[in-house]
Enzyme design. Structure first.
Site, PDB file in Angstrom:
ATOM      1  N   PRO A  25      10.513  12.509 -39.567  1.00 38.93           N
ATOM      2  CA  PRO A  25       9.514  11.697 -38.870  1.00 38.93           C
ATOM      3  C   PRO A  25       9.878  11.312 -37.437  1.00 38.93           C
ATOM      4  O   PRO A  25       9.058  11.450 -36.533  1.00 38.93           O
ATOM      5  CB  PRO A  25       9.384  10.452 -39.753  1.00 38.93           C
TER       6      PRO A  25
ATOM      7  N   LYS B  47       6.996  18.913 -25.256  1.00 38.32           N
ATOM      8  CA  LYS B  47       6.094  18.342 -26.275  1.00 38.32           C
ATOM      9  C   LYS B  47       5.571  16.969 -25.824  1.00 38.32           C
ATOM     10  O   LYS B  47       4.375  16.674 -25.933  1.00 38.32           O
ATOM     11  CB  LYS B  47       6.873  18.235 -27.600  1.00 38.32           C
TER      12      LYS B  47
END
Ligand code: NAD
Length: 300
Positions: free
Chosen positions: A65, A170
């Protein structure tokens, strides 16, 4: 080649399934038993810990995560570093702080273990059909070694630069996408208030300087783009909470570098507010539903 896959949740499981389909032998680990069972159902064997998986693999992939999970899975007790043999290559595909990627890479390098960061863009649908965009940061030789596994999961594998650079790419991409979702939503709410038809406005903007990927492919207004999440009750797609997290990473990176950022923190707060009003697990374009006009007639 035997691959160790750690973190078999929403994204990890379909990515692992594609590795199995392409003939890789996969041993998996997840701290949540149901997630590990999902990986076994997809064709992996179960490992007992991150260290165990690392010990039994030629290449280690993680899909976790956030930054703290990555640090724990690699460097914590029972983590990758406790099992991995010197000379092995680790590929972290989670979206995390680039500084953490560099820190983990440096810690592993002390025991002659190599590391590349390879975060993805595309969400669950593209993880499932194996067409993710993968942005890779690391030594060119290491990236080539990881490439056969990466192309089993993604359609575009781009080597961006040194370790951490994949994460930087990203974050930059999602900064723009997150801000655009808020901007497009605000614009269409204003147009709506003036009674301008959303379809006509979309036609106008698509031929004008305000055109964006978000409006073209992920239109926040329902019913205008058939494949957009908004046309499917904002089922993700890419969740509001994940976009808020990514904007937070971008803002933190900017703070670290002392780059002034104004628009991205504002967009992050709008997404956080949307999340606190129950939209966290909806697609991030659901921010449009949160930006409803006020029902009161108070003067502006
Ligand atoms: P997720 O929470 O569904 O899955 C993560 C898995 O990691 C969970 O199953 C969790 O139990 C496991 N985990 C946590 N700590 C662990 C540890 N120490 N050891 C082993 N397993 C551990 O998250 P996700 O949606 O699959 O996202 C993973 C990453 O991919 C995130 O960084 C996210 O930002 C990024 N990402 C997600 C999407 C998306 O659409 N979901 C798209 C692009 C990128």
């Amino acid at each position: 080649m035997k691959i160790g896959f750690i973190g078999t949740g929403t994204m990890g499981r379909p990515m692992l399934a594609n590795l199995v389909k392409k003939g890789f032998v996969v041993v998996a680990y997840d701290v949540v038993p149901e997630a590990l069972a999902g990986a076994v159902a997809a064709g992996a064997s179960a490992g007992g810990s991150a260290a165990d998986v690392a010990r039994r693999s030629d290449l280690i992939i993680t899909m976790l995560p956030s930054s703290s999970h990555v640090e724990t899975a690699y460097l914590g007790a029972g983590g990758v570093k406790d099992g991995v043999a010197s000379g092995r290559l680790c590929v972290d595909m989670s979206t995390i702080d680039p500084s953490v990627s560099r820190r983990v890479a440096a810690a592993l390098a002390r025991q002659q273990v190599r590391f590349v960061d390879a975060p993805v863009s595309g969400g669950v649908a593209r993880a499932t059909d194996g067409t993710l965009a993968i942005m890779v940061g690391g030594d060119a030789h290491d990236v080539e070694e990881a490439r056969p596994a990466l192309v089993a999961m993604g359609a575009n594998v781009i080597h961006v630069g040194a370790v951490g650079s994949g994460e930087v790419a990203k974050l930059c991409n999602n900064l723009i996408a997150g801000v655009a979702a808020v901007a497009v939503s605000e614009a269409f709410r204003i147009a709506e208030g003036f009674g301008v038809d959303a379809k006509v406005l979309t036609d106008v903007i698509s031929k004008s300087s305000g055109n964006t990927w978000i409006m073209e492919h992920m239109h926040p207004v329902p019913g205008l783009v058939a494949r957009s999440a908004s046309s499917h009750e904002y089922a993700p797609g890419f969740m509001t909470d994940l976009m808020a997290k990514d904007l937070g990473l971008a803002v933190n990176a900017a703070r670290e570098l002392r780059v002034p950022v104004v628009v991205s923190p504002a967009a992050q707060q709008v997404l956080r507010l949307a999340s606190s009003h129950g939209l966290g697990r909806k697609d991030f374009t659901a921010v449009y539903t949160f930006l409803k006009p006020s029902s009161t007639q108070a003067p502006v």
